[in-house]
Design a protein around this motif. Structure first.
Motif, PDB file in Angstrom:
ATOM      1  N   SER A   1      -2.255  45.157  -6.739  1.00  0.00           N
ATOM      2  CA  SER A   1      -2.370  46.014  -5.559  1.00  0.00           C
ATOM      3  C   SER A   1      -3.541  45.570  -4.680  1.00  0.00           C
ATOM      4  O   SER A   1      -4.441  44.846  -5.107  1.00  0.00           O
ATOM      5  CB  SER A   1      -2.584  47.469  -5.968  1.00  0.00           C
ATOM      6  OG  SER A   1      -3.829  47.610  -6.629  1.00  0.00           O
ATOM      7  N   ASP A   2      -3.524  46.068  -3.457  1.00  0.00           N
ATOM      8  CA  ASP A   2      -4.606  45.751  -2.512  1.00  0.00           C
ATOM      9  C   ASP A   2      -5.929  46.294  -3.006  1.00  0.00           C
ATOM     10  O   ASP A   2      -6.986  45.654  -2.853  1.00  0.00           O
ATOM     11  CB  ASP A   2      -4.290  46.321  -1.127  1.00  0.00           C
ATOM     12  CG  ASP A   2      -3.100  45.632  -0.493  1.00  0.00           C
ATOM     13  OD1 ASP A   2      -2.720  44.537  -0.973  1.00  0.00           O
ATOM     14  OD2 ASP A   2      -2.561  46.174   0.500  1.00  0.00           O
TER      15      ASP A   2
ATOM     16  N   GLU B   1       1.136  33.478   1.028  1.00  0.00           N
ATOM     17  CA  GLU B   1       2.347  34.305   0.973  1.00  0.00           C
ATOM     18  C   GLU B   1       3.124  34.059  -0.324  1.00  0.00           C
ATOM     19  O   GLU B   1       3.633  34.989  -0.946  1.00  0.00           O
ATOM     20  CB  GLU B   1       3.223  34.003   2.181  1.00  0.00           C
ATOM     21  CG  GLU B   1       2.642  34.511   3.497  1.00  0.00           C
ATOM     22  CD  GLU B   1       3.508  34.107   4.674  1.00  0.00           C
ATOM     23  OE1 GLU B   1       4.570  33.482   4.433  1.00  0.00           O
ATOM     24  OE2 GLU B   1       3.123  34.423   5.828  1.00  0.00           O
ATOM     25  N   ALA B   2       3.176  32.779  -0.721  1.00  0.00           N
ATOM     26  CA  ALA B   2       3.886  32.467  -1.965  1.00  0.00           C
ATOM     27  C   ALA B   2       3.185  33.100  -3.153  1.00  0.00           C
ATOM     28  O   ALA B   2       3.828  33.649  -4.067  1.00  0.00           O
ATOM     29  CB  ALA B   2       3.984  30.951  -2.144  1.00  0.00           C
ATOM     30  N   ALA B   3       1.850  33.032  -3.190  1.00  0.00           N
ATOM     31  CA  ALA B   3       1.112  33.640  -4.291  1.00  0.00           C
ATOM     32  C   ALA B   3       1.272  35.149  -4.287  1.00  0.00           C
ATOM     33  O   ALA B   3       1.334  35.797  -5.340  1.00  0.00           O
ATOM     34  CB  ALA B   3      -0.368  33.254  -4.199  1.00  0.00           C
ATOM     35  N   SER B   4       1.333  35.740  -3.102  1.00  0.00           N
ATOM     36  CA  SER B   4       1.466  37.200  -3.008  1.00  0.00           C
ATOM     37  C   SER B   4       2.824  37.675  -3.529  1.00  0.00           C
ATOM     38  O   SER B   4       2.925  38.738  -4.155  1.00  0.00           O
ATOM     39  CB  SER B   4       1.266  37.628  -1.550  1.00  0.00           C
ATOM     40  OG  SER B   4       1.448  39.013  -1.409  1.00  0.00           O
TER      41      SER B   4
ATOM     42  N   LYS C   1     -11.400  45.295  -5.337  1.00  0.00           N
ATOM     43  CA  LYS C   1     -12.365  45.569  -6.404  1.00  0.00           C
ATOM     44  C   LYS C   1     -12.749  44.303  -7.177  1.00  0.00           C
ATOM     45  O   LYS C   1     -13.834  44.222  -7.749  1.00  0.00           O
ATOM     46  CB  LYS C   1     -11.787  46.596  -7.367  1.00  0.00           C
ATOM     47  CG  LYS C   1     -11.744  48.009  -6.796  1.00  0.00           C
ATOM     48  CD  LYS C   1     -11.228  48.992  -7.834  1.00  0.00           C
ATOM     49  CE  LYS C   1     -11.241  50.427  -7.297  1.00  0.00           C
ATOM     50  NZ  LYS C   1     -10.758  51.397  -8.313  1.00  0.00           N
ATOM     51  N   SER C   2     -11.870  43.331  -7.218  1.00  0.00           N
ATOM     52  CA  SER C   2     -12.141  42.131  -8.025  1.00  0.00           C
ATOM     53  C   SER C   2     -12.824  41.016  -7.241  1.00  0.00           C
ATOM     54  O   SER C   2     -12.939  39.897  -7.731  1.00  0.00           O
ATOM     55  CB  SER C   2     -10.822  41.597  -8.605  1.00  0.00           C
ATOM     56  OG  SER C   2      -9.944  41.219  -7.553  1.00  0.00           O
TER      57      SER C   2
END
Length: 720
Positions: free
Chosen positions: A653-654, A644-647, A659-660
């Protein structure tokens, strides 16, 4: 030695077998009966002639072809009533021996009884021949209902008459399934349903068969092609799916079809069975046996764990009244009951050479030549009054006598043995129960137990052999013949004399048949792992060949009847109508291999201990489960907070995250490779320790000491 009911076969004639119906008390004359001749009559011959023919190889002893062990519970009431009715007709005259065997007297005996029951001579002779041919037992008079009708046979149908239940709905009369129709069924099953890949379901294969063989293509007014039922089937209708399914189950090998549909690999992986990871009133020997039991005055230990005391064993003995010969015994830890009594009863008919060898004791047949059933068994009501004794009386023509309550003196001979035999071993056996009360501070004699069940049985067998062959019975009232021939009152001597001079009543039956008839039966379950009984699993070649385990896994479990010997859990005996003797020997599977050398009592005790240990371990399991779940939750919670902190600090974007994934995986892989790779030579090398020199093997030195060694010895003495 020839015995009553022995079957002899003449080698030079086809299907010429005779049964010994009677042997005179002197053993001079024998009555035989040709069992395969529908018009045979009893024939009186000299015993020595039969013996000479056997010795010359003209005649040989063969297994009784008519012997069949019949479970009373499997006999219908109608058959029992017919058997008892037949027996009531002939019981008077068959007991009148030897008169019934003599041509000069037989006719008048039959005429008298026939007039009494208003029956023809032919009917009486038919019953007598059946009784004599089939072993002179009451069950020989059972009606042959199994030969009636045509069970399992396909009946020819009248083409003009519809078989089966009348059609309930609609006007179609239906059609019979004949050979030509079954041919279409076989084609549909083999070419469609039994094809790899499951392309057709059974219903689909049926529909496709109707289309191909019972329909024609035609065109309507608009030239559209239609496939319609052929005209010849429009009155009767096509075969039904129920008919198709019935004949597939009846004729086809369903398991082979399933193997074909899914392939060998999938079948072997998902559908095959899993068998792996698996004893002045008598005139000779055999006239009457006495049987009784007592609690041996010695404590034993478990054969599985010598630290566990299992208590005092039950000791059964069977003794011949005439000779005082011990003809059977059984040692066990189950209380006196039919189960334990039948062990001793079966042991009377067992080969004693094989019995002793199973306990590591080698003997000759002459040392213990007892392997026949008597005319009468005398025992207590508790064991011998069991319903299961009917198997013995009806199948082997052995009469049962029960001693009255509180009248042990009626069985005084066998009762006395329980005083004689223990006197021979009690001074040597640890754990023997002392008659006097234990004094304060004295060691408990139960803690002295050292012998297990097998070792104690070996001691009893040794004592029995010594008693039978050497014990002189004081006060024995010898008969005129024994006194005349100067026979000492030693059991083996009186037995051998009696067999030669006063025999004719002992019954000869295969030991396996007697054991199978007497063993307790139980309902077992056919499972995917084998035949399950008392939490143990068993397999045998027959059930594997018939794919029983596959059926249990695919179709469901079912019940079967087995017989078992409580003393040994390594084998059970599956009741199988097609097997010789009516049973199949099953052995423990690999899944239950830990109990191969124990008894059913010991394996049951082991299972109970495991349940107790599991129950006692419940709190520890609960604590471990709670600790595990708490740690998992803590790890997930920490990871969730970090995610959550990283987000929050990222605006990716999702879609970009998804894709990555591949790239992120590659980057993570490179990082892990650097962190996880072996890096030799980077750890600090520990300082070398002192090397100690170990002395080699010392060699004796007998040379004189020099001056240095002498001075060193003086110095050492001063230090001390």
């Amino acid at each position: 030695m020839l015995l009553v009911n022995d079957v002899l076969e003449y080698l030079e004639s086809d299907n010429h077998q005779v049964r010994i119906l009677w042997i005179s008390p002197t053993g001079e004359n024998t009555v035989t009966f040709e069992i395969n001749n529908p018009k045979a009559m009893p024939k009186l011959v000299k015993t020595n002639i039969l013996v000479d023919e056997i010795n010359e190889g003209v005649v040989k002893l063969v297994p009784d072809p008519a012997l069949k062990i019949t479970d009373p519970s499997l006999i219908s009431e109608k058959a029992k009533n017919k058997r008892d009715e037949n027996w009531s007709l002939i019981c008077e005259i068959v007991r009148d021996v030897p008169a019934i065997f003599l041509k000069s007297k037989r006719h008048s005996l039959i005429q008298t009884v026939a007039q009494k029951h208003s029956m023809s001579h032919v009917a009486f002779y038919r019953l007598l021949r059946r009784y004599w041919a089939r072993g002179q037992t009451v069950n020989a008079l059972l009606p042959d209902y199994k030969n009636s009708g045509g069970k399992g046979k396909v009946r020819e149908a009248n083409p003009s008459v519809k078989r089966g239940r009348p059609v309930q709905l609609g006007s179609l009369i239906g059609m019979n399934v004949d050979e030509s129709l079954k041919k279409f069924f076989r084609i549909a099953i083999s070419r469609r349903y039994a094809q790899k890949g499951k392309r057709f379901s059974l219903a689909g294969a049926f529909d496709d068969m109707i289309t191909d063989y019972f329909s024609d293509a035609t065109f309507d007014e608009l030239d559209d092609e239609l496939v319609l039922l052929k005209q010849q089937y429009r009155k009767t209708g096509p075969p039904t799916y129920d008919q198709f399914y019935y004949w597939m189950i009846k004729e086809a090998d369903v398991l082979s079809i399933k193997r074909s549909r899914v392939g060998d690999k999938a079948y072997n992986k998902d559908m095959r069975g899993l068998p792996g990871t698996s004893t002045a009133e008598v005139w000779g020997p055999g006239a009457r046996y006495q049987i009784d039991a007592t609690l041996a005055d010695v404590y034993l230990v478990s054969s599985l764990n010598r630290l566990k005391v299992i208590g005092r064993p039950v000791m059964y003995m069977v003794v011949d009244v005439f000779s005082r010969m011990i003809v059977g015994l059984y040692i066990g830890i189950e209380g006196p009951s039919w189960v334990t009594a039948m062990m001793a009863l079966s042991n009377t008919a067992a080969d004693k050479v094989e019995f002793c060898a199973s306990y590591g004791i080698q003997i000759d047949e002459a040392d213990w030549p007892c392997k026949a059933l008597p005319a009468v068994f005398l025992g207590d009501k508790g064991e011998i009054a069991s319903d299961k004794i009917e198997t013995l009386t009806k199948n082997f023509n052995v009469n049962i006598e029960n001693a009255a309550s509180y009248r042990a003196d009626w069985k005084g001979i066998v009762e006395k043995l329980f005083d004689v035999i223990p006197q021979k071993f009690k001074a040597y056996v640890p754990g023997y129960v002392r008659p006097e009360p234990r004094q304060r501070g004295e060691k408990d004699h139960r803690l002295d137990a050292k012998l297990n069940l097998e070792e104690f049985t070996q001691i009893i067998i040794t004592c029995v052999l010594a008693y039978n062959n050497n014990h002189e019975i004081k006060g024995y009232d010898r008969s005129v013949g024994l006194v005349r021939d100067n026979v000492l009152p030693i059991p083996i001597d009186m037995w051998e004399w009696g067999c030669q001079n006063a025999s004719g009543v002992m019954r000869s039956y295969p030991a396996e048949s007697v054991q199978f008839a007497l063993m307790p039966t139980h309902e077992a379950t056919v499972t995917v792992h084998g035949i399950k009984i008392f939490n143990l699993y068993y397999v045998c070649r027959e059930i594997l060949a018939e794919n029983w385990l596959d059926r249990a896994r695919q179709i469901g479990e079912w019940k079967v009847t087995v017989s078992y010997d409580p003393r040994f859990s390594g084998n059970i005996y599956l009741h199988h109508s097609k097997a010789p003797g009516g049973f199949v020997n099953c052995t423990l599977s690999e899944r239950s291999r830990a109990y191969r050398l124990g008894s059913f009592w010991e394996s049951g005790h082991s299972f109970d201990e495991a349940k107790i240990a599991s129950a006692n371990n419940r709190i520890s399991r609960t604590d471990a489960t709670s600790t595990r779940n708490k740690r998992i939750k803590d790890i997930v919670s920490s990871a969730s907070k970090a995610a959550e902190a990283a987000s929050k600090s990222s605006d990716v974007s999702d879609t970009a995250i998804v894709k990555s994934i591949i790239g992120n995986r590659s980057e993570e892989r490179r990082h892990n490779r650097r962190e996880e790779s072996f890096k030799l030579g980077t750890a600090p090398i520990p300082a070398p320790g002192d090397v100690l020199k170990f002395p080699g093997p010392r060699k004796d030195d007998y040379s004189s000491p020099d001056i240095k060694e002498m001075l060193a010895g003086f110095e050492g003495g001063e230090d001390e």
